[in-house]
Design an enzyme around this catalytic site. Structure first.
Site, PDB file in Angstrom:
ATOM      1  N   GLY A  45      18.840 -26.653   7.500  1.00 44.91           N
ATOM      2  CA  GLY A  45      19.959 -26.612   6.382  1.00 44.91           C
ATOM      3  C   GLY A  45      19.161 -25.764   5.174  1.00 44.91           C
ATOM      4  O   GLY A  45      18.065 -25.446   5.181  1.00 44.91           O
ATOM      5  N   GLN A  50      18.023 -22.298  -3.172  1.00 44.56           N
ATOM      6  CA  GLN A  50      17.065 -21.996  -2.403  1.00 44.56           C
ATOM      7  C   GLN A  50      16.734 -20.337  -2.265  1.00 44.56           C
ATOM      8  O   GLN A  50      15.503 -20.044  -1.953  1.00 44.56           O
ATOM      9  CB  GLN A  50      16.931 -22.466  -1.163  1.00 44.56           C
ATOM     10  CG  GLN A  50      16.812 -23.958  -1.142  1.00 44.56           C
ATOM     11  CD  GLN A  50      16.443 -24.811  -0.275  1.00 44.56           C
ATOM     12  OE1 GLN A  50      17.692 -25.003   0.811  1.00 44.56           O
ATOM     13  NE2 GLN A  50      15.360 -25.082   0.363  1.00 44.56           N
ATOM     14  N   CYS A  92      11.563 -29.915   3.876  1.00 44.45           N
ATOM     15  CA  CYS A  92      12.325 -28.778   2.888  1.00 44.45           C
ATOM     16  C   CYS A  92      11.663 -27.602   2.797  1.00 44.45           C
ATOM     17  O   CYS A  92      10.518 -27.515   2.621  1.00 44.45           O
ATOM     18  CB  CYS A  92      12.617 -29.285   1.529  1.00 44.45           C
ATOM     19  SG  CYS A  92      13.677 -28.190   0.559  1.00 44.45           S
ATOM     20  N   LEU A  93      12.395 -26.566   3.338  1.00 41.41           N
ATOM     21  CA  LEU A  93      11.970 -24.949   3.309  1.00 41.41           C
ATOM     22  C   LEU A  93      11.355 -24.579   2.004  1.00 41.41           C
ATOM     23  O   LEU A  93      10.637 -23.873   1.785  1.00 41.41           O
ATOM     24  CB  LEU A  93      13.026 -24.048   3.630  1.00 41.41           C
ATOM     25  CG  LEU A  93      13.628 -24.277   5.101  1.00 41.41           C
ATOM     26  CD1 LEU A  93      14.727 -23.219   5.325  1.00 41.41           C
ATOM     27  CD2 LEU A  93      12.262 -24.009   6.189  1.00 41.41           C
ATOM     28  N   HIS A 134      20.712 -34.057   1.773  1.00 43.74           N
ATOM     29  CA  HIS A 134      19.838 -33.190   1.254  1.00 43.74           C
ATOM     30  C   HIS A 134      20.150 -31.929   0.743  1.00 43.74           C
ATOM     31  O   HIS A 134      19.791 -31.507  -0.485  1.00 43.74           O
ATOM     32  CB  HIS A 134      18.810 -32.984   2.490  1.00 43.74           C
ATOM     33  CG  HIS A 134      17.585 -32.026   2.163  1.00 43.74           C
ATOM     34  ND1 HIS A 134      16.097 -32.459   2.085  1.00 43.74           N
ATOM     35  CD2 HIS A 134      17.460 -30.847   1.937  1.00 43.74           C
ATOM     36  CE1 HIS A 134      15.372 -31.584   1.785  1.00 43.74           C
ATOM     37  NE2 HIS A 134      16.207 -30.413   1.599  1.00 43.74           N
ATOM     38  N   GLU A 135      20.982 -31.391   1.334  1.00 46.53           N
ATOM     39  CA  GLU A 135      21.595 -30.067   0.548  1.00 46.53           C
ATOM     40  C   GLU A 135      22.596 -30.030  -0.488  1.00 46.53           C
ATOM     41  O   GLU A 135      22.477 -29.533  -1.307  1.00 46.53           O
ATOM     42  CB  GLU A 135      22.636 -29.227   2.032  1.00 46.53           C
ATOM     43  CG  GLU A 135      21.646 -29.060   3.220  1.00 46.53           C
ATOM     44  CD  GLU A 135      20.395 -28.457   2.909  1.00 46.53           C
ATOM     45  OE1 GLU A 135      20.353 -27.554   1.821  1.00 46.53           O
ATOM     46  OE2 GLU A 135      19.480 -28.537   3.578  1.00 46.53           O
ATOM     47  N   HIS A 138      20.457 -30.683  -3.430  1.00 46.35           N
ATOM     48  CA  HIS A 138      20.029 -29.030  -3.884  1.00 46.35           C
ATOM     49  C   HIS A 138      20.879 -28.641  -4.966  1.00 46.35           C
ATOM     50  O   HIS A 138      20.695 -28.009  -5.747  1.00 46.35           O
ATOM     51  CB  HIS A 138      19.892 -28.148  -2.612  1.00 46.35           C
ATOM     52  CG  HIS A 138      18.462 -28.126  -2.015  1.00 46.35           C
ATOM     53  ND1 HIS A 138      17.333 -27.923  -2.615  1.00 46.35           N
ATOM     54  CD2 HIS A 138      18.071 -28.282  -0.744  1.00 46.35           C
ATOM     55  CE1 HIS A 138      16.360 -28.099  -1.811  1.00 46.35           C
ATOM     56  NE2 HIS A 138      16.655 -28.050  -0.654  1.00 46.35           N
TER      57      HIS A 138
END
Ligand code: NI
Length: 169
Positions: A45, A50, A92-93, A134-135, A138
């Site tokens: 995701g 990001q 998370c990236l 999660h997204e 963000h």
């Protein structure tokens, strides 16, 4: 085009993103870049903030591109239902190298738009429910770290600061 992923500490990750109003070519390009960048990472995701783009856009693909047709692209998504509870490890990236167990609802229904502005509704349980939350977090300027107990979060943030001091973040 691959774009660099911004990491914890950048303001854009802590700022609520803006609604998309133009469903034009630049939105298509952004989504293409998000998918390429997510697959290269690799991740399941990615949200536009990001990539330092403060817009309410996210992509999810639990197969990381291994199976066609499983990409979920959401523009201006909102929750319409949330229930249950699950406890799983999450990463998370934008917080590479760190994982933590995060409590999340186990089922969600999200309503949003696709890249053309058409309405889409996505229902997810388990990992998909987790990824959606999660997204969407963000897009509201929240990281999974913000869902942890203060003690646990502070420990990770301290380690990140140490990495930053030695130029490894
Ligand atoms: Ni993330």
């Amino acid at each position: 085009m691959l774009r660099p992923i911004v990491k914890h500490g950048e303001r854009v990750l802590q700022t609520p993103a803006l609604p998309v109003t133009q469903f034009d070519e630049s939105l298509h390009t952004l989504v293409d870049d998000m998918l390429q960048t997510m697959y290269a990472a690799p991740g399941i995701g990615l949200a536009a903030p990001q990539l330092d783009i403060p817009l309410r856009v996210c992509v999810i693909d639990l197969t990381v591109g291994k199976r066609g047709g499983e990409v979920i692209t959401l523009v201006n998504p909102v929750f319409v239902e949330r229930d249950g509870m699950q406890l799983e490890e999450e990463g998370c990236l934008s917080v590479p190298g760190f994982q933590a167990t995060v409590p999340r609802p186990s089922r969600v229904v999200v309503k949003g738009q696709d890249v053309h502005g058409h309405e889409v509704v996505v229902e997810g349980t388990g990992l998909l429910a987790r990824a959606l939350q999660h997204e969407l977090d963000h897009l509201d300027g929240r990281l999974f770290l913000d869902r942890l107990r203060a003690l646990q979060r502070d420990l990770i943030v301290k380690k990140i600061r140490k990495l930053r001091r030695v130029g490894k973040w």
